[in-house]
Design a protein around this motif. Structure first.
Motif, mmCIF file in Angstrom:
data_model
loop_
_atom_site.group_PDB
_atom_site.id
_atom_site.type_symbol
_atom_site.label_atom_id
_atom_site.label_comp_id
_atom_site.label_asym_id
_atom_site.label_seq_id
_atom_site.Cartn_x
_atom_site.Cartn_y
_atom_site.Cartn_z
ATOM 1 N N LEU A 238 0.800 -1.226 0.000
ATOM 2 C CA LEU A 238 0.000 0.000 0.000
ATOM 3 C C LEU A 238 0.829 1.270 0.000
ATOM 4 C CD1 LEU A 238 -2.897 -0.671 2.553
ATOM 5 C CD2 LEU A 238 -3.065 -0.570 0.069
ATOM 6 N N PHE A 239 1.936 1.242 0.747
ATOM 7 C CA PHE A 239 2.646 2.480 1.015
ATOM 8 C C PHE A 239 3.927 2.617 0.199
ATOM 9 C CE2 PHE A 239 0.781 1.291 5.345
ATOM 10 C CZ PHE A 239 -0.452 1.828 5.021
ATOM 11 N N GLY A 240 3.993 1.944 -0.934
ATOM 12 C CA GLY A 240 5.150 2.063 -1.813
ATOM 13 C C GLY A 240 5.050 3.297 -2.701
ATOM 14 N N ASP A 241 5.934 3.356 -3.687
ATOM 15 C CA ASP A 241 5.983 4.528 -4.571
ATOM 16 C C ASP A 241 4.832 4.560 -5.563
ATOM 17 O OD1 ASP A 241 8.300 5.347 -3.328
ATOM 18 O OD2 ASP A 241 9.600 4.248 -4.726
ATOM 19 N N VAL A 242 4.324 3.360 -5.960
ATOM 20 C CA VAL A 242 3.266 3.287 -6.976
ATOM 21 C C VAL A 242 1.958 2.891 -6.300
ATOM 22 C CG1 VAL A 242 2.515 2.181 -9.112
ATOM 23 C CG2 VAL A 242 4.948 2.617 -8.724
ATOM 24 N N ARG A 243 0.892 3.626 -6.569
ATOM 25 C CA ARG A 243 -0.423 3.338 -5.978
ATOM 26 C C ARG A 243 -1.020 2.093 -6.628
ATOM 27 N NH1 ARG A 243 -4.873 6.454 -3.655
ATOM 28 N NH2 ARG A 243 -3.448 8.219 -3.549
ATOM 29 N N PRO A 244 -1.355 1.044 -5.859
ATOM 30 C CA PRO A 244 -1.977 -0.157 -6.441
ATOM 31 C C PRO A 244 -3.348 0.181 -7.013
ATOM 32 C CG PRO A 244 -1.192 -0.547 -4.187
ATOM 33 C CD PRO A 244 -1.147 0.928 -4.414
ATOM 34 N N ASN A 245 -3.817 -0.654 -7.956
ATOM 35 C CA ASN A 245 -5.108 -0.339 -8.572
ATOM 36 C C ASN A 245 -6.265 -0.605 -7.613
ATOM 37 O OD1 ASN A 245 -6.560 -2.972 -9.182
ATOM 38 N ND2 ASN A 245 -4.623 -3.385 -10.208
ATOM 39 N N TRP A 246 -7.356 0.071 -7.863
ATOM 40 C CA TRP A 246 -8.505 0.089 -6.953
ATOM 41 C C TRP A 246 -9.109 -1.295 -6.779
ATOM 42 C CZ3 TRP A 246 -10.963 2.514 -3.275
ATOM 43 C CH2 TRP A 246 -12.331 2.301 -3.061
ATOM 44 N N LYS A 247 -9.349 -2.023 -7.861
ATOM 45 C CA LYS A 247 -9.998 -3.328 -7.774
ATOM 46 C C LYS A 247 -9.160 -4.302 -6.953
ATOM 47 C CE LYS A 247 -13.667 -2.388 -10.179
ATOM 48 N NZ LYS A 247 -14.981 -2.308 -9.479
ATOM 49 N N GLN A 248 -7.839 -4.244 -7.124
ATOM 50 C CA GLN A 248 -6.957 -5.135 -6.376
ATOM 51 C C GLN A 248 -7.019 -4.813 -4.882
ATOM 52 O OE1 GLN A 248 -2.803 -5.007 -7.617
ATOM 53 N NE2 GLN A 248 -2.761 -7.216 -7.656
ATOM 54 N N ARG A 249 -7.059 -3.533 -4.543
ATOM 55 C CA ARG A 249 -7.150 -3.135 -3.139
ATOM 56 C C ARG A 249 -8.464 -3.612 -2.525
ATOM 57 N NH1 ARG A 249 -6.081 2.524 -5.206
ATOM 58 N NH2 ARG A 249 -7.420 3.275 -3.523
#
Length: 804
Positions: free
Chosen positions: A600-611
């Motif tokens: 979650l808190f890395g440089d790239v925001r994960p996609n919404w559906k995966q979250r």
């Protein structure tokens, strides 16, 4: 003189800047030979009006780009065409050449895709969204994106006979999906296809008018948003409903969405607004796509399709789970092994139960029809039949027995029959393995039994004295083995009631190469990476607990028994343990994608559906711990660092039970964040009884972190009003500023209703009054949309409201 010199300098500067301005301020959409774009910057080729752009779009959470055309003036930059399913790594280029037209190459110079066009003179990005390549002699169109559509048709675009559109695999996966729309014999037809081939399953769903004697010759979408079939006699057959919007104020597109629904959308040309459905077909894809001769339906095999807001949603039946946890439209697999040979391995005949499903039908997959039959006989017949997976009992006293894989599953309110799905009882297990041992055959067993005859005969032939000596030796040997076994049990008494492996300290020291590679550390111990030999080399995570008092041994073993009996796909599996002297170690399965915190808190925001799928997984795991396992387990330490992700990014809860075990006596002094709202529920500070609601509170905090991709406390931002996420989230919800809460995450904002629902659920979960918080079961139902989510009050204890 000075004025003349200054004027000369100014003109000279303008001449130098002219090429730059002409490149940036492209107004006619024309692209010359040799022009190129790179998958590293934001350069694009725009249409004269700037409505459409051609270039590279970076895919979420990857370093891959898609060569595509998109609507350039609206916020979501909707993609309306892409170069098949070719993904280009960063640094790739597209060039306009005379010999091959558009040529896409990798950074290493490998050709990834081309438009296969000869004698190209120029390219044009038109205001219609059509990119064309023109001939060097006659200015004839050699290739166009309109003639090579992907999943979308734009106004002024036509489709001739045998033309087709293919869906994507998902909203963010541009690989070819399993749905296809074709203009075939004068009609628009919708099929599913059997990937990876292009075989179209029959019968298709027809969209058209077969009663007209004049056949259709062309499908068209005009600039006013009307889609129609042009017939040989020049008559038009209009599809769907009329459009009342002005053609100058709206964009239109007809898209075969990834879920198989063919939809006509409109969008205001101002940046404000979103895509609105004008009409869509089929009306109910769950029931209208029906495959008599096999093949996949609207949802995957063994799945159930339910219509929600004209869109299909797919869910696995009880006892089944998704093969691909990241794709709800994928097929489901049984969470148990079922088969005639496997059933023989069980020591009991009563190994299955049936779950009754209402309004649920799998109209195909029949292998046996029983008529007349009773409901009870139908249930029992499936239970006793090792090939039966589901039995359907209908009002006309017919029993349809079905076998795996089940296809065309759907929820249908008009279906009056009953479905009985067979699942293995959780308390029944097959000794050793679910899979038959090829060496343990009847012939082998007979051979072993025959082998006992010879020593038996010899014993009978010996004298009584010799027999006495042999019996004495046998008894001594039995006593020796018994004592050894007893000592081993005393050394690791926890293994009495659970199916866990008891390791020696030396074994785990060797497995971790002397506890060399540290994966992380927490309040209870340090985790090391290792590998153990249990039939094969299995990667493991070994947690070495900090020393604690001897009087904790009894509680440790009791908790170990409870944890060892848990089994759920959203829990990290405990493989074994070690307890020697002061040493306490736990051996877990190793999960390759690390913690949710890293994700979650890395440089790239994960996609919404995966979250969102991760949030669902955590909720399912907590529901199991609270209500579905034999003894209730309160985790007491739910946080992103204790959620691990497997290779499919399925969430797994780790360290369950141990937080309560090790921290119970000192919880009021070992909070995550003293004096602020962290993951720890307020009752820990108030000497109130600790219930499962403390996990609900922690889940609510973590759900907000998943929604926002930020930590629950962020003092480094320098903004006091946003530092505490739980407070800020309620303020944003109350003020209607969810855009700011998710930092204008376009994927999350595409379904604002879903986003708002998830935020409301999180606020209910973080209520400071435990009685106001939902149970995990109710939280799960709200997440799934099964029950409505009322407007939550302020989490402050000074607000009174009705309890959930």
């Amino acid at each position: 003189m000075a004025f003349a010199f200054a004027l000369t300098q100014t003109l000279f500067s303008l001449l130098l800047l002219l090429p730059i301005y002409s490149t940036v301020a492209q107004t006619n959409g024309a692209i010359t030979l040799g022009a190129s774009l790179s998958a590293t910057d934001n350069s694009s080729w725009f249409s004269p009006s700037g409505d459409f752009a051609f270039g590279f779009r970076q895919l979420s959470n990857t370093d891959l780009f898609l060569l595509s055309i998109w609507c350039a003036k609206i916020p979501d930059k909707t993609i309306v065409w892409y170069a098949n399913e070719t993904l280009a790594p960063r640094g790739s280029q597209v060039n306009l050449t005379a010999d091959n037209g558009l040529v896409l190459t990798s950074p290493q110079g490998q050709q990834l895709w081309n438009s296969s066009s000869l004698n190209v003179a120029s390219g044009v990005m038109n205001d219609t969204g059509n990119f064309v390549l023109k001939d060097s002699n006659s200015n004839e169109v050699l290739w166009s994106s309109f003639n090579n559509p992907t999943d979308t048709i734009l106004p002024t675009q036509t489709m001739e006979n045998e033309g087709s559109l293919f869906s994507r695999q998902s909203e963010t996966n541009f690989s070819k999906g399993r749905f296809q729309v074709r203009f075939l014999d004068g009609n628009l037809v919708l099929n599913t296809i059997n990937l990876p081939s292009t075989y179209a399953n029959n019968p298709p769903y027809y969209i058209g008018d077969n009663n007209n004697s004049s056949p259709g010759i062309q499908l068209a979408l005009n600039e006013s948003g009307y889609m129609y079939i042009v017939r040989e006699n020049k008559q038009r057959f209009v599809l769907g409903e009329g459009v009342v919007n002005s053609e100058t104020d709206y964009y239109y597109r007809a898209t075969l969405d990834f879920d198989g629904v063919f939809t006509l959308y409109s969008h205001p040309k101002t940046s404000i607004g979103s895509w609105t459905v004008v009409w869509s077909v089929p009306e109910n894809i769950c029931t209208d796509i029906f495959l008599e001769n096999g093949g996949i339906g609207a949802c995957g095999f063994n799945s159930i399709c339910t219509l929600k807001d004209s869109r299909p949603t797919c869910k696995c039946p009880p006892g089944y789970s998704l093969i691909d946890p990241n794709d709800q439209y994928s097929s489901c697999k049984a969470d148990f092994i079922q088969g005639c040979e496997e059933d023989k391995l069980s020591s009991t005949k009563d190994i299955y139960s049936v779950e009754e499903l209402t309004y649920t039908d799998w109209p195909t997959s029949d292998y046996l029809r029983l008529e007349p039959f009773t409901e009870v006989d139908c249930r029992n017949s499936c239970l006793q039949d090792c090939t039966c997976a589901v039995a359907i009992f209908t009002e006309n006293k017919t029993c349809w027995k079905k076998k795996l894989p089940l296809s065309n599953g759907r929820f249908d309110g008009k279906f009056s029959g009953k479905s009985f799905i067979k699942v293995r009882k959780s308390t029944i297990s097959i000794p050793g393995s679910y899979f038959p041992n090829p060496n343990n055959t009847p012939d082998r067993e007979k051979k072993n039994q025959d082998g006992l005859i010879i020593p038996g005969s010899v014993l009978l032939g010996f004298s009584v004295f010799v027999n006495f000596i042999l019996i004495g030796a046998f008894c001594y040997g039995f006593f020796f083995i018994y004592q050894k076994k007893r000592n081993k049990i005393n050394r690791g008494s926890s293994v009495l009631d659970i199916n866990l492996h008891c390791f020696t300290y030396k074994e785990l020291q060797d497995a971790t190469n002397g506890f060399m590679e540290e994966l992380g550390k927490g309040a209870f111990g340090i985790v090391y990476k290792g590998a153990i030999q249990m039939g094969s080399n299995i990667p493991v995570a070994v947690k070495k607990l900090y020393n604690f008092a001897q009087d904790s041994d009894k509680e440790f073993k009791a908790e170990l028994n409870i944890i060892g009996k848990t089994h759920h796909k959203n829990l990290v599996r405990l493989i074994g343990f070690c307890e020697e002297g002061q040493q306490r170690l736990l051996v877990y399965e190793f999960l390759s994608n690390g913690t949710l915190a890293d994700f979650l808190f890395g440089d790239v925001r994960p996609n919404w559906k995966q979250r969102i799928q991760i949030a669902f997984g955590i909720a399912r795991g907590l529901l199991y711990l609270h209500e579905e396992c034999s003894t209730q387990i309160i985790h007491c330490d739910i946080k992103p660092q204790n959620i691990l992700l497997d290779k499919y990014y399925e969430a797994r809860i780790s360290d369950f039970g141990l937080a309560k075990l090790l921290m119970m006596g000192q919880s009021h002094t070992n909070t995550a964040i003293r004096g602020t709202k962290g993951y720890v529920a307020p009752e820990w500070f108030r000497n109130m009884p600790v219930t499962a609601k403390v996990d609900v509170y922690s889940f609510g905090v973590m759900l907000l972190e998943i929604i926002c991709c930020r930590r629950s406390v962020d003092m480094a931002s320098g903004r006091e009003e946003t530092a505490i996420l739980t407070d800020w989230a309620y303020d944003c919800f109350r003020e209607g500023t969810l855009d700011a809460l998710v930092e204008h995450d376009m994927e999350a904002l595409e379904d604002r209703e879903e986003l708002e629902r998830f935020v409301m659920i999180a606020i209910w979960c973080i209520q400071e009054d435990p009685s106001l918080r939902p149970t995990m079961r109710k939280a799960m139902q709200m997440l799934e949309g099964v029950v409505d989510v009322p407007v939550p009050p302020s989490p402050s204890p000074f607000t009174t409201t009705t309890s959930l």
